[in-house]
Design an enzyme around this catalytic site. Structure first.
Site, PDB file in Angstrom:
ATOM      1  N   GLU A 282      39.517  41.036  37.316  1.00 54.93           N
ATOM      2  CA  GLU A 282      39.854  42.094  36.375  1.00 54.93           C
ATOM      3  C   GLU A 282      40.866  43.059  36.995  1.00 54.93           C
ATOM      4  O   GLU A 282      41.815  43.500  36.332  1.00 54.93           O
ATOM      5  CB  GLU A 282      38.596  42.841  35.962  1.00 54.93           C
ATOM      6  CG  GLU A 282      38.840  43.957  34.973  1.00 54.93           C
ATOM      7  CD  GLU A 282      37.548  44.646  34.559  1.00 54.93           C
ATOM      8  OE1 GLU A 282      37.097  44.411  33.439  1.00 54.93           O
ATOM      9  OE2 GLU A 282      36.984  45.399  35.393  1.00 54.93           O
TER      10      GLU A 282
ATOM     11  N   GLU B 223      24.408  34.178  33.326  1.00 58.71           N
ATOM     12  CA  GLU B 223      25.835  34.466  33.419  1.00 58.71           C
ATOM     13  C   GLU B 223      26.551  33.141  33.654  1.00 58.71           C
ATOM     14  O   GLU B 223      26.273  32.438  34.635  1.00 58.71           O
ATOM     15  CB  GLU B 223      26.163  35.453  34.537  1.00 58.71           C
ATOM     16  CG  GLU B 223      27.649  35.802  34.563  1.00 58.71           C
ATOM     17  CD  GLU B 223      28.008  36.965  35.462  1.00 58.71           C
ATOM     18  OE1 GLU B 223      29.196  37.073  35.828  1.00 58.71           O
ATOM     19  OE2 GLU B 223      27.116  37.773  35.777  1.00 58.71           O
TER      20      GLU B 223
ATOM     21  N   THR C  77      35.503  43.386  38.389  1.00 60.64           N
ATOM     22  CA  THR C  77      35.608  42.190  39.219  1.00 60.64           C
ATOM     23  C   THR C  77      36.989  42.164  39.853  1.00 60.64           C
ATOM     24  O   THR C  77      37.916  42.843  39.407  1.00 60.64           O
ATOM     25  CB  THR C  77      35.415  40.902  38.393  1.00 60.64           C
ATOM     26  OG1 THR C  77      36.543  40.739  37.519  1.00 60.64           O
ATOM     27  CG2 THR C  77      34.128  40.947  37.579  1.00 60.64           C
TER      28      THR C  77
ATOM     29  N   LYS D  72      47.378  27.114  26.515  1.00 59.78           N
ATOM     30  CA  LYS D  72      48.179  26.199  25.709  1.00 59.78           C
ATOM     31  C   LYS D  72      47.386  25.741  24.488  1.00 59.78           C
ATOM     32  O   LYS D  72      46.214  25.394  24.593  1.00 59.78           O
ATOM     33  CB  LYS D  72      48.608  25.001  26.543  1.00 59.78           C
ATOM     34  CG  LYS D  72      49.543  25.354  27.696  1.00 59.78           C
ATOM     35  CD  LYS D  72      49.957  24.113  28.466  1.00 59.78           C
ATOM     36  CE  LYS D  72      50.885  24.472  29.619  1.00 59.78           C
ATOM     37  NZ  LYS D  72      51.302  23.274  30.402  1.00 59.78           N
TER      38      LYS D  72
ATOM     39  N   GLU E   4      28.049  28.280  37.852  1.00 57.61           N
ATOM     40  CA  GLU E   4      29.412  28.299  38.379  1.00 57.61           C
ATOM     41  C   GLU E   4      29.728  26.935  39.009  1.00 57.61           C
ATOM     42  O   GLU E   4      29.234  26.610  40.077  1.00 57.61           O
ATOM     43  CB  GLU E   4      29.577  29.404  39.424  1.00 57.61           C
ATOM     44  CG  GLU E   4      30.978  29.491  40.016  1.00 57.61           C
ATOM     45  CD  GLU E   4      32.047  29.636  38.945  1.00 57.61           C
ATOM     46  OE1 GLU E   4      32.773  28.645  38.711  1.00 57.61           O
ATOM     47  OE2 GLU E   4      32.144  30.716  38.336  1.00 57.61           O
TER      48      GLU E   4
ATOM     49  N   ASP F 189      37.998  30.663  31.616  1.00 60.33           N
ATOM     50  CA  ASP F 189      39.314  30.029  31.592  1.00 60.33           C
ATOM     51  C   ASP F 189      39.861  30.125  30.167  1.00 60.33           C
ATOM     52  O   ASP F 189      39.234  29.635  29.225  1.00 60.33           O
ATOM     53  CB  ASP F 189      39.201  28.564  32.016  1.00 60.33           C
ATOM     54  CG  ASP F 189      40.556  27.954  32.353  1.00 60.33           C
ATOM     55  OD1 ASP F 189      41.537  28.279  31.658  1.00 60.33           O
ATOM     56  OD2 ASP F 189      40.628  27.155  33.303  1.00 60.33           O
TER      57      ASP F 189
END
Length: 238
Positions: free
Chosen positions: A220, A67, A217, A147, A92, A143
């Site tokens: 979410e 993950e 999560t 832009k 992470e 993420d």
């Protein structure tokens, strides 16, 4: 991959730190994380289950999953508890997210037996892994880099899909979730044009359905309260 330390990070993530860690969190980062962190300076074992051997009889089967960007670790812990014979690698780089997961692992022998961690650029890990060694890759709420000038920093791109294709076993899933419609469309486009992946959807509404036994999560929940609709995509390695 030899020489992974020499190449520059591709930096698909943003900030590394949030609020200052509490004393207990700092202690776990200093004592527990080193026990679980993968050492990429050593060659990866051909059989990834060896990563989880701890001197006792092997307890991990052939399946190892990844993950990427696990946030606070809610889904990762949920899946670990569902599949105790599967090895999991959690990636992470956000220090505060790693601290939350370490808190959920401390003192939990069963969980500690089948988790390994990496706290830096996921591409380094992917390049280190043996070919056809991974039973699934999860990328949830990455993420979105909204832009246009930052779209090149989105994790889903041709090069990283090549990486996924190399490490995934045939038939293994790449699962993606996001509440940002432009990133969902971006992912569908890139995977549709990649020769090694096929979207597993069988009905027009499949993308609206959460994954099996999906725990949700905190991110979410915030997105849904803000009126954003999550999408859940599964692509299969051909």
């Amino acid at each position: 991959m030899d020489g992974h330390k020499e190449r520059a990070s591709e930096a698909f993530f943003g900030r590394r730190r949030g609020k200052a860690l509490r004393a207990a969190q700092i202690k776990r980062e200093e004592t527990l994380l080193p026990l679980l962190k993968l050492d990429l300076s050593k060659p990866a074992p051909e059989q990834l289950a060896e990563l989880f051997f701890n001197g006792d009889a092997p307890h991990i089967g052939a399946d190892v999953r990844i993950e990427i960007g696990f946030g606070g670790g809610e889904h990762l812990v949920h899946e670990m508890d569902r599949f105790p014979q599967t090895g999991f690698i959690g990636v992470e780089p956000f220090v505060n997210g790693m601290a939350k997961l370490l808190g959920a692992l401390e003192g939990q022998k069963q969980r500690l037996q089948h988790i390994r961690l990496y706290d830096d650029d996921a591409t380094e890990l992917l390049d280190w892994l043996p070919s056809s060694s991974i039973a699934g890759v999860d990328l949830f709420y990455p993420d979105p880099w909204p832009k246009k000038k930052h779209w090149k920093r989105r994790f889903v791109n041709e090069k990283n899909l090549d990486r996924f294709a190399r490490v995934l076993k045939k038939g293994a899933p790449f699962r993606f979730a996001s509440d940002i419609d432009t990133y969902v469309n971006w992912t569908l486009f890139h995977c549709a044009h990649h020769p090694d992946f096929i979207w597993s959807a069988s009905t027009p509404d499949d993308w609206k359905l959460p994954f099996q036994e999906w725990p949700g999560t905190r991110y979410e929940e915030k997105a849904m309260k803000a009126g954003r609709t999550p999408a859940y995509l599964t692509f299969v390695r051909k």
